[in-house]
Design an enzyme around this catalytic site. Sequence first.
Site, mmCIF file in Angstrom:
data_model
loop_
_atom_site.group_PDB
_atom_site.id
_atom_site.type_symbol
_atom_site.label_atom_id
_atom_site.label_comp_id
_atom_site.label_asym_id
_atom_site.label_seq_id
_atom_site.Cartn_x
_atom_site.Cartn_y
_atom_site.Cartn_z
ATOM 1 N N HIS A 186 0.820 -1.215 0.000
ATOM 2 C CA HIS A 186 0.000 0.000 0.000
ATOM 3 C C HIS A 186 0.852 1.262 0.000
ATOM 4 C CE1 HIS A 186 0.196 -0.336 4.544
ATOM 5 N NE2 HIS A 186 0.261 0.979 4.445
ATOM 6 N N ASP A 215 1.290 -7.835 2.154
ATOM 7 C CA ASP A 215 1.391 -6.390 1.920
ATOM 8 C C ASP A 215 2.855 -5.965 1.789
ATOM 9 O OD1 ASP A 215 0.981 -3.687 1.756
ATOM 10 O OD2 ASP A 215 -0.345 -3.560 3.496
ATOM 11 N N SER A 266 3.948 2.005 8.535
ATOM 12 C CA SER A 266 3.705 1.081 7.430
ATOM 13 C C SER A 266 5.011 0.808 6.701
ATOM 14 C CB SER A 266 2.688 1.671 6.454
ATOM 15 O OG SER A 266 1.411 1.734 7.032
#
Length: 720
Positions: free
Chosen positions: A85, A227, A655
């Site tokens: 992402h 991810d 992240s």
Amino acid sequence: MKKRLLLPLFAALCLSQIAHADEGMWLMQQLGRKYAQMKERGLKMKEYDLYNPNGTSLKDAVVLFDGGCTGEVVSDRGLVLTNHHCGYDMIQAHSTLEHNYLENGFWAMREADELPNKDISVVFIDKIEDVTDYVKKELKAIKDPNSMDYLSPKYLQKLADKKAGKNFSAKNPGLSVEIKAFYGGNLYLMFTKKTYTDVRLVGAPPSSIGKFGADTDNWIWPRHTGDFSIFRIYADKNGNPAPYSEDNVPLKPKRFFNISLGGVQENDYAMIMGFPGTTHRYFTASEVDEWKSIDNDIRIRMRDIRQGVMLREMLADPQIKIMYSAKYAASQNAYKRAIGANWAIKTRGLRQNKQAMQDRLIAWGAKQGTPRYEEAVHEIDATVAKRADLRRRYWMIEEGIIRGIEFARSPIPTEDETKALQGNDASARKEAIDKIRTRYSKFANKDYSAEVDKKVAVAMLTEYLKEIPYENLPLHLRLVKDRFAGDVQAYVDDIFARSVFGSEAQFDAFAAVPSVEKLAEDPMVLFASSVFDEYRKLYNELRPYDDPILRAQRTYIAGLLEMDGDQDQFPDANLTLRFTYGQVKGYSPRDNVYYGHQTTLDGVMEKEDPDNWEFVVDPKLKAVYERKDFGRYADRSGRMPVAFCATTHTTGGNSGSPVMNANGELIGLNFDRNWEGVGGDIQYLADYQRSIIVDIRYVLLVIDKVGGCQRLLDEMNIVP
């Protein structure tokens, strides 16, 4: 309690004991006082190998990725891992119907196949220096008692440049300096940064892996998302940052991570470094109320409307799905976070805890004969109440129009462009038109659909008009009532029909015969102008309320530090390099329910739903599962691990952060948090808070068995 002087900040904090064993987004300088406890929890590394202010350490393998995520260097040729992402916009930018990298994945089989990206950066932190005394000395020269320079990025940047010395950047290619404030302006650190902008896409799994579970599973544990994405940093031949060039070469980094195949067990030590973005640990009770009932509630309501329209259009048209996937994903992340935060405030007593904290400080201050802490709390409470209506209107226009409607960003001609269009200089007119076209194409690009934008606008404006009184509307929006009898659809249709920005064909027709008068009367320009006029007006009306709150917060935080000098305190996140540590551990979200620490590929197959795009399983991955072709990536039982969770304290900005074992080896990439712990931005929830991490073994399996990109595995240092 005896009255105490406020100790120098770092010294005071060094005396403290941790309130919750795994709580904290700690500054790298605080490693020394946490190191003994980290060793007790299982750490096997030397302190200087984690952070060495006078040499290289694992800190030098961690990067700020694209301004809002974290990445880690995993080879001696500048290979960087981060989340899918985090790389999503870049993957999307390279995707077309013919080469749909979002859907099918991308793997560069040679370095020559790696794809350059526009407007991307990775930042290494070269040096961190405590400059509190220097900044406070400079601040003494400011005579205005109400000056906010102590928190001003512009002022602090001037101080950073002054301290670094004349021509610092010219003498040190790619280096820059920045001073940031911590604890509300009670501590200052200067960061020396090295920024690289030639960063190329190397690999990404299909979205059915990298985004598996999508919005349904967002903020949820158990999780089964692969991810990750892979990039490479390029530099000039001397290793210095340089713009994209075919002559650039892969960066030889100071340090890179070894990758462990050892896996994780319950209660194993885990540690994360990264760049957490924003937290609100020092909120008062009234600020929690404001955050919930205004900021979060409006964000949830308006994004729910926008995303509903976008999703319907994406599911109906594959081309729209490609065009709007990144926009939808970006909107969903903040939306779900707001929902989770409000849930935590309501169910975990966060507001009551903040009330108890401020009451305790007020009582302590009274015993010390120090009323300023009570005065600070009252100042915050009063200011929050005074600005409530303005703040509500501000958030409505920001979420409902500025962020919600794409044509709200229509190009408003500048004064110079207007003069050029009025003049007789053909080249000046052409230059003005080209500039306007460039700004127009920033929203009306290959990922824009006017039809989708219209539908979103009708839905958003309908809700906005319900909330905002006529007298507070942007001037052009008053036409909905005055000219269109409340018909929002007719209002939006009229804007697109008559605007030169209603379509590319309409703009081309205007560009062929440009007219200042036509632009001056253009409904889309008038709409955008009136919206931004109102937005600026609200912003300017709110600004006077910021300063008293920030000054009061500085006093309030100083009081907490003085009162609790024997307990740990860490500063709110502000996108600076931090570390956090804890254990690999499951949790019990409610009575008679326990979620284990690890998920496997079995769970991916259990969730498979070919009719739901969020849970489609990639055919290559499915074949690997059916053959049980997991090789060296399987766990001890022969199952294929996918993700795990840990008690580490993370937030947005973490992240892509590297998750390390006790030896400092990479065992996963942080990519999310669980619903039950999202309130950790306000207060750490020891029994519930979990970081969600993609297992590095799953990353390697996908690179190997799905991507077939052996060269990347050969480049990494993979250890048992």
